[in-house]
Design a protein around this motif. Structure first.
Motif, short mmCIF file in Angstrom:
data_model
loop_
_atom_site.label_atom_id
_atom_site.label_comp_id
_atom_site.label_asym_id
_atom_site.label_seq_id
_atom_site.Cartn_x
_atom_site.Cartn_y
_atom_site.Cartn_z
N ALA A 1 1.24 -1.23 -0.10
CA ALA A 1 0.09 -0.06 -0.23
C ALA A 1 0.71 0.88 -0.12
N ALA A 2 2.00 1.29 0.54
CA ALA A 2 2.77 2.32 0.69
C ALA A 2 2.85 2.58 -0.68
N HIS A 3 3.34 1.72 -1.65
CA HIS A 3 4.52 1.64 -2.89
C HIS A 3 2.77 2.31 -3.89
N ALA A 4 1.82 1.39 -3.14
CA ALA A 4 0.76 2.83 -4.12
C ALA A 4 0.42 4.38 -4.03
N ALA A 5 0.64 4.76 -2.57
CA ALA A 5 0.43 5.55 -2.37
C ALA A 5 1.70 6.72 -3.06
N ALA A 6 2.96 5.37 -2.77
CA ALA A 6 3.85 6.66 -3.82
C ALA A 6 3.92 6.91 -5.11
N ALA A 7 3.64 5.97 -5.57
CA ALA A 7 3.19 5.54 -7.37
C ALA A 7 2.27 7.00 -7.77
N ILE A 8 1.23 6.82 -6.71
CA ILE A 8 0.56 8.63 -6.74
C ILE A 8 0.51 8.89 -6.87
N THR A 9 1.06 9.81 -5.66
CA THR A 9 1.62 11.28 -5.23
C THR A 9 3.08 11.52 -6.85
N LEU A 10 3.82 10.54 -7.50
CA LEU A 10 4.44 10.72 -8.46
C LEU A 10 3.99 11.04 -10.29
N GLY A 11 2.54 10.38 -10.13
CA GLY A 11 2.22 10.58 -10.91
C GLY A 11 3.01 9.65 -11.62
N ALA A 12 3.43 8.35 -11.23
CA ALA A 12 3.79 7.36 -11.38
C ALA A 12 2.66 6.56 -12.28
N CYS A 13 1.11 6.47 -12.41
CA CYS A 13 0.27 5.93 -12.92
C CYS A 13 -0.91 6.53 -12.39
N SER A 14 -1.48 5.89 -13.23
CA SER A 14 -3.70 6.21 -12.84
C SER A 14 -3.92 5.44 -13.30
N VAL A 15 -3.24 3.91 -13.01
CA VAL A 15 -3.74 2.60 -12.91
C VAL A 15 -3.32 2.08 -12.18
N ILE A 16 -4.02 1.32 -11.31
CA ILE A 16 -2.90 0.07 -10.40
C ILE A 16 -3.49 -1.27 -10.80
N ASN A 17 -2.77 -2.49 -11.18
CA ASN A 17 -2.73 -3.85 -11.74
C ASN A 17 -2.77 -3.98 -9.64
N VAL A 18 -3.59 -4.60 -9.45
CA VAL A 18 -3.51 -5.55 -7.76
C VAL A 18 -3.23 -7.07 -8.04
N LYS A 19 -2.14 -7.38 -7.64
CA LYS A 19 -1.86 -9.09 -7.60
C LYS A 19 -1.97 -9.23 -5.99
N PRO A 20 -2.86 -10.17 -5.17
CA PRO A 20 -2.58 -10.59 -4.16
C PRO A 20 -1.28 -10.72 -3.85
N ALA A 21 -0.23 -11.78 -4.22
CA ALA A 21 0.55 -12.62 -3.66
C ALA A 21 1.50 -11.83 -4.67
N ARG A 22 1.84 -10.28 -5.04
CA ARG A 22 2.69 -9.89 -5.27
C ARG A 22 3.29 -8.72 -3.91
N VAL A 23 1.89 -9.06 -3.48
CA VAL A 23 1.66 -7.56 -2.04
C VAL A 23 1.87 -7.93 -0.73
N GLY A 24 1.35 -9.33 -0.68
CA GLY A 24 1.56 -10.02 0.60
C GLY A 24 0.35 -10.92 1.08
#
Length: 369
Positions: A246-269
């Motif tokens: 979730a911290a990575h998601a917040a950082a990406a949104i703040t930076l403007g690195a993405c405007s969509v997120i693919n959520v793979k539960p296994a990848r995020v723990g």
């Protein structure tokens, strides 16, 4: 509610794919799957570890996941039991290994929810009883072969097509699919980090095709360059491998690195962290969708439940069972009008079929607590 754990079974199964699946990081012809079965005082729970045979998608791989579960994660569980929601905190001192952690947490949640008679979807906050499904189409040997594959998937009812791309297989296949099937087709592409910022001008050519998004075009660990690329593209940039929490998601949104997120539960723990990412993205108006890792019915059941949360507004890679396997280890998930039903039974709502499971089992390991 604390759950006392008797032990954990680590079971390996061999699942041949109905057709080779090629991406920018390799070709898969079968899945070597690690299943986790937790036995508690109240019953048992199942989960699937999404790690692949080799560390190509990420640093994890199935042998390593089994090793870290055996040697570190399972022994860390308290002997007097724990609340399934606390698993993440117990495992947090061990760096990385999110796919292994996800499998253990999910199996414990499944056991707890089965005992309580509550479905996984209800527990996560599902807002729908079925979810729209997309399909991921691997890199092909030729454009005609790709067009035939896409046509077949559309005929099956899939509501969105995702094309895997890499340098040398990008603009032309995308153009061919768009020209053949028209602008109404929901179409997106996935690069699996195959490009660099030097490819920006080339990638802008994809803007002409009205894509839903371009997924993970650049390196996993470079949000700054993704932000720079996003400013140059009209096509929305979606991050996959870059988002591990979730911290990575917040950082990406703040930076403007993405405007969509693919959520793979296994990848995020795990699914609890996946729900946190969903909540953060929803608060910022960022759509999310549920990615897939060629799961069996065990993993697919959990993914479909997650995809029913209200912020999952784009079709996910939650394909029907026979997209990958001639015979699944659970009752198969069958597409109906481009959708899959969200399981409503206790826990994941599915269980392995004993005969089907035994037929594909290659090893079993019991770890008592």
């Amino acid at each position: 509610m604390r759950t006392k754990i008797s032990g954990v079974e680590l079971r390996r199964i061999a699942m041949p794919l109905v057709a080779p699946f090629r991406t920018s990081f390799g070709v898969e012809t079968s899945r070597d799957v690690l299943l986790v079965r937790v036995v508690t005082a109240d019953g048992e729970g199942w989960a699937e570890c999404a790690a692949m045979s080799e560390p190509r998608y990420c640093s994890e791989y199935v042998d390593g996941a089994q090793h870290v579960l055996r040697e570190f994660l399972i022994p860390a569980l308290p002997k007097d039991g724990l609340d399934a929601q606390a698993v993440g905190r117990v495992l947090d001192p061990f760096t990385g290994h999110r796919m292994a952690k996800s499998a253990l947490e999910t199996a414990l949640l499944d056991a707890r929810l089965r005992g309580a008679g509550e479905s996984f979807g209800s527990y996560l906050g599902a807002a729908r009883d079925r979810v729209p499904c997309g399909v991921s189409v691997g890199i092909m040997d030729s454009v005609p072969e790709l067009l035939d594959a896409v046509e077949a998937y559309i005929a099956e009812g899939y509501v969105r097509i995702k094309l895997k791309i890499e340098p040398g297989w990008d603009v032309e296949p995308v153009r061919a699919v768009r020209e053949r099937f028209g602008d109404e087709l929901l179409l997106q592409v996935d690069a699996n980090a195959a490009y660099t910022l030097a490819d920006t001008q080339h990638l802008t050519a994809l803007d002409d095709f009205g894509l839903l998004l371009i997924e993970q075009p650049l390196a996993n660990d470079d949000m700054v360059q993704h932000a720079a690329l996003a400013k140059r593209l009209r096509t929305p940039v979606c991050l996959d491998e870059s988002i591990e929490s979730a911290a990575h998601a917040a950082a990406a949104i703040t930076l403007g690195a993405c405007s969509v997120i693919n959520v793979k539960p296994a990848r995020v723990g795990g699914y609890l962290e996946a729900r946190r990412i969903h909540d953060i993205a929803s608060a910022h108006g960022v759509p999310v969708w549920c990615g897939g890792m060629l799961e069996t019915g065990i993993g697919r059941a959990a993914n479909v439940a997650l995809a029913a949360l209200p912020g999952f507004t784009l079709p996910g890679d939650t394909s029907g069972s026979h997209r990958y396997f001639a015979t699944d280890i659970t009752e198969p998930f069958v597409l109906a009008d481009g959708h899959l039903d969200v399981p409503t039974g206790p826990g994941l709502g599915v269980l392995p079929l004993p005969d089907a499971l035994d037929e594909v089992t290659t090893s079993r390991e019991w770890i008592a607590l």
